[in-house]
Design a protein around this motif. Sequence first.
Motif, PDB file in Angstrom:
ATOM      1  N   MET A 193      55.137  21.696 -40.547  1.00 28.59           N
ATOM      2  CA  MET A 193      56.281  20.961 -41.217  1.00 28.59           C
ATOM      3  C   MET A 193      56.196  21.899 -42.616  1.00 28.59           C
ATOM      4  O   MET A 193      55.309  21.884 -43.430  1.00 28.59           O
ATOM      5  CB  MET A 193      56.002  19.394 -41.635  1.00 28.59           C
ATOM      6  N   GLU A 194      57.378  22.412 -43.011  1.00 26.92           N
ATOM      7  CA  GLU A 194      57.506  23.085 -44.351  1.00 26.92           C
ATOM      8  C   GLU A 194      58.119  22.124 -45.280  1.00 26.92           C
ATOM      9  O   GLU A 194      58.993  21.391 -45.010  1.00 26.92           O
ATOM     10  CB  GLU A 194      58.205  24.255 -44.089  1.00 26.92           C
ATOM     11  N   VAL A 217      48.946  21.341 -47.838  1.00 26.70           N
ATOM     12  CA  VAL A 217      47.966  20.565 -46.838  1.00 26.70           C
ATOM     13  C   VAL A 217      49.113  20.554 -45.647  1.00 26.70           C
ATOM     14  O   VAL A 217      48.617  20.458 -44.446  1.00 26.70           O
ATOM     15  CB  VAL A 217      47.733  19.445 -47.376  1.00 26.70           C
ATOM     16  N   ASN A 218      50.312  20.227 -45.747  1.00 29.45           N
ATOM     17  CA  ASN A 218      51.412  20.029 -44.607  1.00 29.45           C
ATOM     18  C   ASN A 218      52.102  21.387 -43.856  1.00 29.45           C
ATOM     19  O   ASN A 218      52.683  21.265 -43.275  1.00 29.45           O
ATOM     20  CB  ASN A 218      52.164  19.069 -44.898  1.00 29.45           C
ATOM     21  N   GLY A 219      51.701  22.510 -44.872  1.00 28.78           N
ATOM     22  CA  GLY A 219      52.243  23.809 -44.149  1.00 28.78           C
ATOM     23  C   GLY A 219      52.677  24.535 -45.349  1.00 28.78           C
ATOM     24  O   GLY A 219      52.558  24.049 -46.777  1.00 28.78           O
ATOM     25  N   LEU A 240      51.679  29.154 -49.796  1.00 34.35           N
ATOM     26  CA  LEU A 240      50.781  28.586 -48.880  1.00 34.35           C
ATOM     27  C   LEU A 240      49.427  28.795 -49.260  1.00 34.35           C
ATOM     28  O   LEU A 240      48.797  29.506 -50.069  1.00 34.35           O
ATOM     29  CB  LEU A 240      50.884  29.280 -47.535  1.00 34.35           C
ATOM     30  N   CYS A 241      48.390  27.844 -48.727  1.00 36.96           N
ATOM     31  CA  CYS A 241      46.990  27.731 -48.943  1.00 36.96           C
ATOM     32  C   CYS A 241      46.240  29.232 -48.568  1.00 36.96           C
ATOM     33  O   CYS A 241      46.766  29.637 -47.534  1.00 36.96           O
ATOM     34  CB  CYS A 241      46.373  26.516 -48.298  1.00 36.96           C
ATOM     35  N   TYR A 242      45.333  29.714 -49.105  1.00 37.59           N
ATOM     36  CA  TYR A 242      44.671  30.639 -48.737  1.00 37.59           C
ATOM     37  C   TYR A 242      44.125  30.682 -47.431  1.00 37.59           C
ATOM     38  O   TYR A 242      44.211  31.810 -46.581  1.00 37.59           O
ATOM     39  CB  TYR A 242      43.474  30.977 -49.617  1.00 37.59           C
TER      40      TYR A 242
END
Length: 55
Positions: A1-2, A22-24, A39-41
């Motif tokens: 989910m973005e 955390v969700n995308g 986005l996360c690494y």
Amino acid sequence: METKMTTEDFEHHTEAAQLATVNGPVVLTEEGNPSYIFLCYEDYLKLAGTGVNDA
């Protein structure tokens, strides 16, 4: 989910954007059009095909 947010909102609510990763990915928009992805690494490494870095 973005999650979507404007670049201006991102400047003022960076912590919320970090938590949303955390969700995308978080799609940052300018004038209603997608312009950047935040986005996360770990997700970046998956996209880059390098796996998780042990460093």
